[in-house]
Design an enzyme around this catalytic site. Structure first.
Site, short mmCIF file in Angstrom:
data_model
loop_
_atom_site.label_atom_id
_atom_site.label_comp_id
_atom_site.label_asym_id
_atom_site.label_seq_id
_atom_site.Cartn_x
_atom_site.Cartn_y
_atom_site.Cartn_z
N TYR A 147 -6.37 5.98 -6.19
CA TYR A 147 -6.88 5.65 -7.36
C TYR A 147 -8.18 4.79 -6.92
O TYR A 147 -8.11 3.85 -6.38
CB TYR A 147 -5.92 4.86 -8.23
CG TYR A 147 -6.70 4.26 -9.58
CD1 TYR A 147 -7.09 5.12 -10.48
CD2 TYR A 147 -6.79 2.76 -9.72
CE1 TYR A 147 -7.44 4.64 -11.82
CE2 TYR A 147 -7.16 2.40 -10.84
CZ TYR A 147 -7.68 3.19 -11.94
OH TYR A 147 -8.05 2.83 -13.05
N ASP A 235 -11.71 2.12 0.30
CA ASP A 235 -11.43 1.52 -0.75
C ASP A 235 -10.25 0.31 -0.30
O ASP A 235 -9.01 0.80 -0.40
CB ASP A 235 -11.09 2.26 -2.12
CG ASP A 235 -10.79 1.46 -3.13
OD1 ASP A 235 -10.44 0.40 -3.21
OD2 ASP A 235 -10.57 2.51 -4.30
N LYS A 263 -9.59 -7.81 -6.21
CA LYS A 263 -8.41 -8.56 -6.38
C LYS A 263 -8.38 -9.80 -5.62
O LYS A 263 -8.76 -10.86 -6.21
CB LYS A 263 -7.37 -7.80 -5.91
CG LYS A 263 -7.22 -6.45 -6.64
CD LYS A 263 -5.96 -5.54 -6.42
CE LYS A 263 -5.66 -4.45 -7.18
NZ LYS A 263 -5.34 -4.65 -8.61
#
Length: 436
Positions: A147, A235, A263
């Site tokens: 994702y 990523d 994050k």
């Protein structure tokens, strides 16, 4: 108008559903795949969250990895409190974004410049646009079950909430938007043509639960990209500054061309970052022709919080956390097995996965197909609610990982293990009674 003195979890959810689609602002927060009503969190402290009814849970979600030190850590809240009176956003350069960019570049080998954005989705979207601008090519290769946010071209074959809800990842997305996206199986190095702009990958797949890169996979991607003249994008929205100071680059020994971060680098506030070598990021506007912008990019509160986290955490902290997570994974698997279920509990650094089955043994998944077979067998929803009743909050979806952080001491993790053994026994009995 004053708020009502108290509302139940169900009351809050009913109220949310009237003004928020589905009652949640992100599908992964819904209980669609596990059933029941989401609990609204009103407070967090260290490894715990408290819902609107005053129930306290050991929180293994930690905002899906954004929280590393624990909820409301005093160093983070102090940094925010110091920054907020000076102003919350300016639409102008700030010293805070320079300091955080310097901290990232100092820690990640090969990373020379950073462009801040406001989310991981923006980081991945911008990285792909930059790769296309640099190479003059259109095609993007991604991997099934990874994702990279919800931008149109990267939703194909997405894990996380897309997989959890069983969505095709293409409704509302034009055929043209995904025409240049190639989805390959994880852990298989694809053949790259000279029309491929970039390969984007989670170096540790953490959106189809936890799937480790096979030996040689990341190095093979590096070699394939070099041979084809394509850029390699890591990523690291999840792995960056979670699995160690240097992230997946230090962990794997493989250096990409571009990184996506998020994050942890925001200390729990909205943030994302595109990073890479200086000559590559020189193609971004205003220096180059690839346009990217954001009013709230480099937000002073987020950069202050993120810098506080990166400054606080040491290599010794990462080593201790990884050791704690490894012990927890072993104990968790044993407890679940003693309760009568089969479990595979992969662990990479402090990332802990959990695959469940009514019977075993379970082979650790190596790609989305093998992960999906376990995630969709119907055991996780029962286990999720059994754990919730025992005061342990897991993510409400079988494709997410657990995020034990520095606030999760061994005593807290031991309580999670004890709850898992009891929950497994409860679920095993339910399944046996259903089959009888």
């Amino acid at each position: 108008m004053a708020e009502p003195p108290s509302l139940s979890n169900a009351d809050w959810f009913a109220r949310a559903q009237r003004v928020i689609p589905g009652g949640v602002d992100s599908p992964v927060r819904s209980f669609a795949s596990v059933g029941g009503t989401p609990y609204p969190v009103v407070q967090g402290e260290g490894p715990y969250v408290v819902d609107a009814e005053g129930t306290r849970y050991i929180d293994m979600v930690q905002s899906y990895g954004a929280v590393l030190l624990g909820h409301a850590h005093p160093i983070v809240t102090a940094a925010i409190a110091k920054a907020a009176p000076l102003g919350t956003t300016f639409g102008a350069p700030t010293p805070g974004e320079v300091l955080l960019a310097e901290a990232i570049c100092e820690r990640v080998a090969g990373c020379e410049q950073v462009r801040f954005v406001s989310s991981g989705t923006e980081a991945a979207m911008s990285a792909v646009r930059l790769a296309r601008g640099i190479t003059g090519r259109d095609r993007v290769v991604k991997f099934d079950g990874c994702y990279h946010g919800h931008s149109d071209g990267l939703l194909a074959g997405g894990g996380s909430g897309v997989a959890m809800l069983g969505l095709p990842g293409s409704v509302g997305v034009s055929r043209g938007a995904v025409a240049d996206t190639v989805v390959a199986p994880y852990n298989v190095v694809p053949e790259l043509d000279d029309d491929v702009a970039c390969v984007i990958v989670e170096p540790v797949a953490a959106n189809m639960n936890l799937v480790a890169p096979a030996a040689g996979f990341l190095a093979g991607l590096r070699a394939a990209c070099d041979a084809a003249g394509a850029l390699l994008i890591f990523d690291e929205v999840i792995t960056g500054f979670r699995i160690g100071t240097g992230g997946a680059t230090a962990w794997s020994g493989v250096r990409p061309d571009l990184w996506c971060f998020g994050k942890v680098i925001g200390g729990g506030l909205p943030v994302g970052a595109l990073a890479g070598r200086r000559e590559l990021l020189a193609s971004l506007a205003p220096q180059g022709p690839v346009y990217q912008a954001g009013t709230l990019s480099g937000n002073p509160l987020a950069t202050a919080a993120g810098l506080a986290v990166l400054t606080e955490v040491t290599d010794d902290d990462y080593a201790e956390l990884a050791a704690r997570a490894a012990s927890f994974a072993v104990n968790l698997g044993a407890a679940i097995a003693s309760g009568g279920l089969a479990a595979s509990v992969p662990v990479i650094g402090p990332l802990v996965g959990l695959f469940l089955s009514p019977s075993g043994p379970i082979d650790a998944p190596v790609d989305y197909v093998t992960a999906h077979a376990l995630a969709s067998n119907g055991v996780y929803p029962r286990f999720f609610h059994a754990m919730l009743r025992r005061g342990v909050a897991l993510a409400p979806g079988a494709y997410e990982v657990m995020f034990p952080g520095l606030s999760h001491g061994n005593d807290v993790l031991d309580r999670v293990v004890a709850a898992a053994g009891e929950s497994a026994a409860e679920v095993a009995k339910e399944l046996a009674d259903t089959q009888a």
